[in-house]
Motif scaffolding. Sequence first.
Motif, mmCIF file in Angstrom:
data_model
loop_
_atom_site.group_PDB
_atom_site.id
_atom_site.type_symbol
_atom_site.label_atom_id
_atom_site.label_comp_id
_atom_site.label_asym_id
_atom_site.label_seq_id
_atom_site.Cartn_x
_atom_site.Cartn_y
_atom_site.Cartn_z
ATOM 1 N N ALA A 138 41.687 28.472 15.670
ATOM 2 C CA ALA A 138 40.542 29.385 15.689
ATOM 3 C C ALA A 138 39.642 29.129 16.884
ATOM 4 N N PRO A 163 40.918 32.650 7.378
ATOM 5 C CA PRO A 163 39.906 33.222 8.262
ATOM 6 C C PRO A 163 38.564 32.503 8.156
ATOM 7 N N THR A 165 35.965 33.996 10.201
ATOM 8 C CA THR A 165 35.267 35.277 10.257
ATOM 9 C C THR A 165 36.333 36.370 10.200
ATOM 10 N N LYS A 166 35.908 37.611 10.206
ATOM 11 C CA LYS A 166 36.857 38.722 10.161
ATOM 12 C C LYS A 166 37.658 38.839 11.460
ATOM 13 N N ARG A 167 37.238 38.127 12.512
ATOM 14 C CA ARG A 167 37.944 38.178 13.790
ATOM 15 C C ARG A 167 38.903 36.999 13.991
ATOM 16 N N THR A 168 38.917 36.062 13.077
ATOM 17 C CA THR A 168 39.850 34.932 13.188
ATOM 18 C C THR A 168 41.276 35.450 13.099
ATOM 19 N N ILE A 169 42.144 34.957 13.980
ATOM 20 C CA ILE A 169 43.552 35.367 13.961
ATOM 21 C C ILE A 169 44.237 34.735 12.749
ATOM 22 N N THR A 170 44.779 35.569 11.881
ATOM 23 C CA THR A 170 45.446 35.070 10.668
ATOM 24 C C THR A 170 46.917 35.445 10.626
ATOM 25 N N GLU A 193 35.380 34.527 16.599
ATOM 26 C CA GLU A 193 36.429 33.948 15.747
ATOM 27 C C GLU A 193 35.912 32.842 14.828
ATOM 28 N N GLU A 196 30.295 35.078 13.970
ATOM 29 C CA GLU A 196 30.292 36.514 14.232
ATOM 30 C C GLU A 196 29.624 36.877 15.556
#
Length: 252
Positions: A138, A163, A165-170, A193, A196
Amino acid sequence: MPERSDIVQSVDLAIVVLMEVAKFADVRLSEIARNLGETKPRILRMLRTLERRALIQKTSAGGYRLGNAVLVLGTAATTQIDLVKLADPIMESLGSKVNETIQLRIRDNAESLCIAKFEPSRDLRVHTVVGRRRPLYAGSSKVLLAFLPSRLQAELIPDDLLPITKRTITNRSRLMRELDLIRRQGYCISRGEVGEQLCSVSVPVMAVGGSVVAALNVAAPAFRTQKPDLDRFVNLLGEAALRISKGLGWNG
């Protein structure tokens, strides 16, 4: 590299072999020979010599990894070359130029660990804590993951990428593409990531042999970080990381 009359070639090759083992745990004889463009019999002699002095050890699977004697060298190196002491004035100089938060992170198993920081005096800034950990997959910590051997990457990337945040690569495939991009361009840019409203840029710090020992990054509020700022951060980070790397003996 051209040969020099004042260099003992066999000793030089043995050191290069040791660095290969340091970079790639459980590396095999054939891989070392191929990477170095040497014959397997010659590399085998070097491996046996290093093994005799406990600098490397042969694994049950037939590969090679560092031996116990390296721990003695590592302890001595830690005493003689203090990474934080070396990096602190360079980080302060970098921080004064960008007027943003600077972090120095190292890998600790599957996490990155903040070992040093610089924070500007401005009221609105990114606050960080020495000792804070982040998963390697992350944010700007990905730069530490990107330069590892693929086998070690596979071991360190968890099956479930949770995750932050909602932008973390999962998604694992997407993460691998991102790591490949970081490795090719030489830096990592992360937006939101791990926070926010956080934007960060990170570059690798190298040591003798070309291994990545740390990540140097700039972290800033996203609202005041535009593309020209990111480009400037990349350039200044590269210069600062090069100074630290040279202090650690890297001459690439």
